[in-house]
Design an enzyme around this catalytic site. Structure first.
Site, PDB file in Angstrom:
ATOM      1  CE  LYS A  85      82.341  59.482  20.882  1.00  0.00           C
ATOM      2  NZ  LYS A  85      81.868  59.093  22.346  1.00  0.00           N
ATOM      3  CB  SER A 101      82.214  55.246  23.297  1.00  0.00           C
ATOM      4  OG  SER A 101      81.736  56.560  23.316  1.00  0.00           O
ATOM      5  CB  SER A 137      81.663  57.911  26.354  1.00  0.00           C
ATOM      6  OG  SER A 137      81.309  56.484  26.343  1.00  0.00           O
TER       7      SER A 137
END
Ligand code: GLN
Length: 484
Positions: A76, A151, A175
């Site tokens: 990420k 997210s 998330s």
């Protein structure tokens, strides 16, 4: 090769069915050909990946290779990567190249993993749909008209589209678990303090926790083995003994006490999703678990408490992005104030600005007691609900999200509708507990997830229960419609 799980890739590399360079090239080629459909990668690190794969092949040949040696993964874009742009999904950090690796990134490097690149995310991890990224929305591989969740939507889409066999992600209010649910994946948020936050760009420091996103619970266990560590560079990291999370995957579930909170099956839950979740819980009963209804009475206060605490912490954390120390700087500032105002005004998106304003307000003199202190008191009550529940049960189960993936723009004008996406996941972050989402069926041809929550540092129990479920069901083997 992209159909294989991480566990199978580890075996394949050791059996010399393929080399890490072949495997890495295969994934890089898929990313090149297919990612335009999903927008899951912000940066592809082809040269680094091939160099790491070559080094991994040499170690594999020597026979002393660590667990994940030669397995490609994606990170990420919230984890700092030495020499590689780390944007956090924001224009603010579009130009930021960290001079060091996050501990998580370093741990994976030490475990021999190959970094394919950095994946897309909501700006500063604020969002549930990936629509707030500066780099554009990520599309759900199951239905590209729908959001992948957020997210960590880039992590989820990359794994669901088989552009990476696993990815790192972070979870402040849901998330990891919510995008895992919306993309048909296994996503684990470990106990707060299990995984180092050092070098992970902070959103809400008392809630943020990193974890893996994979296709199976076994793969999540393998990834957590590499990811979890005590780190004296993070003062909130806990020095709990580490275990091999794969060791107990095959333990029997006979006598496992499962609590199903009645508050998690309330009005907002779509009936078809509730049905899949109930059916999944029944499977555990067949495997010998005992199911009982429990109550977590303060559940409805979790979202309001979170939306005071998380913005308050983010307003403090994001004050460092001022165009001086880090990040975007406006053109020709008149003076220092103009520089701050325009740099921040130009580089932060709407949702980030909304949170900074709410947080600064909640922390301001005169309002601190009314909002922030009150929210912290509510947080304590929410945690106590779980502590009480775990006197009677080993694992809590319920839905991860209220429904399958929703269409782009459908919650765009209504921040509160978006905030309610995490209604079942947020309490776990407030309490600091570990939570896992696994696929438990399809609704309208799109996946929905079952959430499992256990006591502090009992990730092994979650992974064991999930793995056993995946031995007797095939929801995790359903894949998004292939585009190639
Ligand atoms: N959707 C929640 C938010 O917008 C949680 C995000 C996260 O876990 N990073 O804050």
């Amino acid at each position: 090769m992209h159909n294989l799980t991480i566990a199978e890739l580890i075996k394949g590399l050791r059996n010399k069915d393929f080399t890490s360079v072949e495997l890495t090239r295969h994934y890089l080629d898929r990313i090149k050909r297919l990612d335009a459909n999903y927008n899951s990668f912000v940066t592809v690190t082809e040269d680094i990946a091939l160099a790491q794969a070559k080094a991994a092949d040499e170690r594999l040949a020597q026979g002393d290779a660590p667990a994940l040696c030669g397995v490609p993964i994606a990170h990420k874009d919230i984890f700092c990567t030495d020499g590689v742009r780390t944007s956090c999904g924001s224009k603010m950090l579009d130009n930021f190249v960290p001079p060091y690796d996050a501990t998580v990134v370093e741990n994976y490097r030490k475990a021999g993993a190959v970094m394919l690149g950095k994946v897309n995310m909501d700006e500063f991890a604020m969002g549930s749909s990936n629509e707030t990224s500066f780099y554009g929305p990520v599309k759900n591989p199951w239905d590209t008209n729908c959001v992948p969740g957020g997210s960590s939507g880039g992590s989820a889409a990359a794994v669901a589209a088989q552009l990476a066999p696993g990815a790192t992600a972070t979870d402040t209010g849901g998330s990891i678990r919510q995008p895992a649910s919306l993309c048909g994946l296994t996503g684990l948020k470990p106990t707060y303090g299990r995984v180092s936050r050092w070098g992970m760009i902070a959103f809400a420091s008392s809630l943020d926790q990193a974890g893996p996103m994979t296709r199976t619970a076994e793969d999540a266990a393998i990834m957590l083995n590499a990811m979890a560590s005590f780190d004296d560079k993070d003062s909130t990291c806990v020095d709990e003994p580490l275990c091999d999370y794969t060791a107990s995957l095959n333990d029997s579930l006979q006598g496992l006490r499962i609590g199903v909170p009645k508050e998690y099956f309330s009005e907002g839950l779509q009936p078809e999703t509730a049905e899949r979740v109930q059916a999944a819980i029944k499977e555990f009963e067949k495997m010998g678990a005992e199911i009982k209804e429990i109550s977590l009475p303060h559940t409805s206060l979790a979202v309001p408490a979170y939306y005071v605490i998380a913005p308050a912490e983010c307003s403090a954390n994001l004050s460092r992005f001022d165009g001086v120390r880090y990040g975007h700087r406006c053109e020709n500032p008149k003076d220092l104030n103009d520089l701050y105002k325009r740099s921040r005004g130009e580089a932060f998106g709407e949702e980030v600005k909304r949170r900074i304003l709410v947080g600064a307000y909640a922390l301001s003199a005169g309002y601190y007691d009314a909002y922030y202190r009150k929210a912290q008191q509510v947080r304590r009550l929410i945690k106590q609900d779980f502590v009480d529940a775990f006197n009677d049960v080993d694992v809590i189960m319920g839905p991860t999200a209220t429904a399958p993936a929703f269409a782009f723009g459908s919650k765009g004008d209504d921040p509160v509708a978006m905030y309610l996406e995490d209604i079942y996941t947020i309490a776990t972050n407030l309490a600091g507990l570990p939570g896992l989402s696994i696929p438990c069926g399809l609704v309208d041809s799109k996946p929905v997830g079952l959430q499992l929550i256990s006591n502090f540092f009992d990730e092994a129990k979650l992974l064991n229960a999930a793995h056993q479920f995946q031995q007797v069901t095939d929801h995790h083997q359903q894949t998004a419609p292939a585009l190639d």
